[in-house]
Design a protein around this motif. Sequence first.
Motif, PDB file in Angstrom:
ATOM      1  N   LEU A   1       0.852  -1.180   0.000  1.00 32.43           N
ATOM      2  CA  LEU A   1       0.000   0.000   0.000  1.00 32.43           C
ATOM      3  C   LEU A   1       0.891   1.234   0.000  1.00 32.43           C
ATOM      4  O   LEU A   1       1.784   1.346   0.847  1.00 32.43           O
ATOM      5  CB  LEU A   1      -0.902   0.015   1.231  1.00 32.43           C
ATOM      6  N   VAL A   2       0.636   2.147  -0.921  1.00 27.85           N
ATOM      7  CA  VAL A   2       1.466   3.340  -1.053  1.00 27.85           C
ATOM      8  C   VAL A   2       0.580   4.570  -0.961  1.00 27.85           C
ATOM      9  O   VAL A   2      -0.283   4.790  -1.827  1.00 27.85           O
ATOM     10  CB  VAL A   2       2.239   3.338  -2.380  1.00 27.85           C
ATOM     11  N   GLU A   3       0.795   5.353   0.096  1.00 27.83           N
ATOM     12  CA  GLU A   3       0.033   6.587   0.287  1.00 27.83           C
ATOM     13  C   GLU A   3       0.737   7.758  -0.387  1.00 27.83           C
ATOM     14  O   GLU A   3       1.954   7.770  -0.533  1.00 27.83           O
ATOM     15  CB  GLU A   3      -0.139   6.924   1.781  1.00 27.83           C
ATOM     16  N   SER A   4      -0.063   8.747  -0.744  1.00 30.65           N
ATOM     17  CA  SER A   4       0.470   9.996  -1.275  1.00 30.65           C
ATOM     18  C   SER A   4      -0.542  11.096  -0.998  1.00 30.65           C
ATOM     19  O   SER A   4      -1.687  10.826  -0.640  1.00 30.65           O
ATOM     20  CB  SER A   4       0.751   9.881  -2.776  1.00 30.65           C
ATOM     21  N   GLY A   5      -0.091  12.343  -1.175  1.00 28.26           N
ATOM     22  CA  GLY A   5      -1.010  13.470  -1.059  1.00 28.26           C
ATOM     23  C   GLY A   5      -0.881  14.278   0.206  1.00 28.26           C
ATOM     24  O   GLY A   5      -1.550  15.309   0.357  1.00 28.26           O
ATOM     25  N   GLY A   6      -0.047  13.853   1.125  1.00 30.32           N
ATOM     26  CA  GLY A   6       0.131  14.635   2.334  1.00 30.32           C
ATOM     27  C   GLY A   6       0.872  15.931   2.060  1.00 30.32           C
ATOM     28  O   GLY A   6       1.392  16.150   0.961  1.00 30.32           O
TER      29      GLY A   6
ATOM     30  N   ARG B   1      -6.253  15.953  -0.293  1.00 32.40           N
ATOM     31  CA  ARG B   1      -6.768  14.642  -0.658  1.00 32.40           C
ATOM     32  C   ARG B   1      -5.625  13.645  -0.621  1.00 32.40           C
ATOM     33  O   ARG B   1      -4.626  13.804  -1.339  1.00 32.40           O
ATOM     34  CB  ARG B   1      -7.408  14.637  -2.048  1.00 32.40           C
ATOM     35  N   LEU B   2      -5.792  12.640   0.189  1.00 29.40           N
ATOM     36  CA  LEU B   2      -4.824  11.560   0.278  1.00 29.40           C
ATOM     37  C   LEU B   2      -5.244  10.412  -0.632  1.00 29.40           C
ATOM     38  O   LEU B   2      -6.433  10.156  -0.800  1.00 29.40           O
ATOM     39  CB  LEU B   2      -4.705  11.051   1.711  1.00 29.40           C
ATOM     40  N   SER B   3      -4.252   9.732  -1.168  1.00 29.17           N
ATOM     41  CA  SER B   3      -4.503   8.561  -2.001  1.00 29.17           C
ATOM     42  C   SER B   3      -3.719   7.381  -1.449  1.00 29.17           C
ATOM     43  O   SER B   3      -2.651   7.554  -0.869  1.00 29.17           O
ATOM     44  CB  SER B   3      -4.073   8.809  -3.445  1.00 29.17           C
ATOM     45  N   CYS B   4      -4.252   6.201  -1.669  1.00 32.06           N
ATOM     46  CA  CYS B   4      -3.566   4.980  -1.263  1.00 32.06           C
ATOM     47  C   CYS B   4      -3.790   3.943  -2.355  1.00 32.06           C
ATOM     48  O   CYS B   4      -4.922   3.491  -2.561  1.00 32.06           O
ATOM     49  CB  CYS B   4      -4.083   4.483   0.065  1.00 32.06           C
ATOM     50  N   ALA B   5      -2.723   3.576  -3.020  1.00 34.86           N
ATOM     51  CA  ALA B   5      -2.804   2.609  -4.106  1.00 34.86           C
ATOM     52  C   ALA B   5      -2.299   1.260  -3.638  1.00 34.86           C
ATOM     53  O   ALA B   5      -1.230   1.165  -3.021  1.00 34.86           O
ATOM     54  CB  ALA B   5      -1.985   3.096  -5.292  1.00 34.86           C
ATOM     55  N   ALA B   6      -3.074   0.242  -3.929  1.00 35.57           N
ATOM     56  CA  ALA B   6      -2.681  -1.128  -3.572  1.00 35.57           C
ATOM     57  C   ALA B   6      -2.006  -1.775  -4.765  1.00 35.57           C
ATOM     58  O   ALA B   6      -2.600  -1.849  -5.847  1.00 35.57           O
ATOM     59  CB  ALA B   6      -3.897  -1.924  -3.151  1.00 35.57           C
ATOM     60  N   SER B   7      -0.803  -2.221  -4.551  1.00 35.74           N
ATOM     61  CA  SER B   7      -0.030  -2.837  -5.627  1.00 35.74           C
ATOM     62  C   SER B   7       0.034  -4.331  -5.381  1.00 35.74           C
ATOM     63  O   SER B   7       0.743  -4.808  -4.498  1.00 35.74           O
ATOM     64  CB  SER B   7       1.382  -2.250  -5.660  1.00 35.74           C
ATOM     65  N   VAL B   8      -0.748  -5.056  -6.137  1.00 40.75           N
ATOM     66  CA  VAL B   8      -0.777  -6.503  -5.967  1.00 40.75           C
ATOM     67  C   VAL B   8      -1.339  -7.105  -7.230  1.00 40.75           C
ATOM     68  O   VAL B   8      -2.150  -6.495  -7.920  1.00 40.75           O
ATOM     69  CB  VAL B   8      -1.648  -6.889  -4.751  1.00 40.75           C
TER      70      VAL B   8
END
Length: 124
Positions: free
Chosen positions: A4-9, A19-26
């Motif tokens: 899980l990779v968060e961004s947007g802080g 707006r924060l984002s969290c992308a699941a890489s799987v």
Amino acid sequence: QVQLVESGGGLVQPGGSLRLSCAASVRTFSAYAMGWFRQGPGKERQWVATITWRRGTTYYADSVKDRFTISRDNTKNTVYLQMNSLRPEDPAVYYCALRVLAGRAAVAADFDSWGQGTQVTVSS
């Protein structure tokens, strides 16, 4: 293994938005729910919001209700946290988390995978 990779802080003034984002890489994504938590300096990790992946049902902590909105994009395996009307008590490292199986998803122990966190600072 889900990554899980968060961004947007970042830094925002009181009353502002992020707006924060969290992308699941799987390769094969499977989740019952995803959530956001936050942890301030010297404080315990605090649950912020949860969204069920299939139905999109949302749940919020009272402290953020009506200010924050959790959403997800199933096509991108991404969950978002729209934060409006940010207050001085909101700064923290924000973490996204994933729960694989159906069940309660409202405390840290309920979740199986975590991101590395993204810092949110509220200051004028």
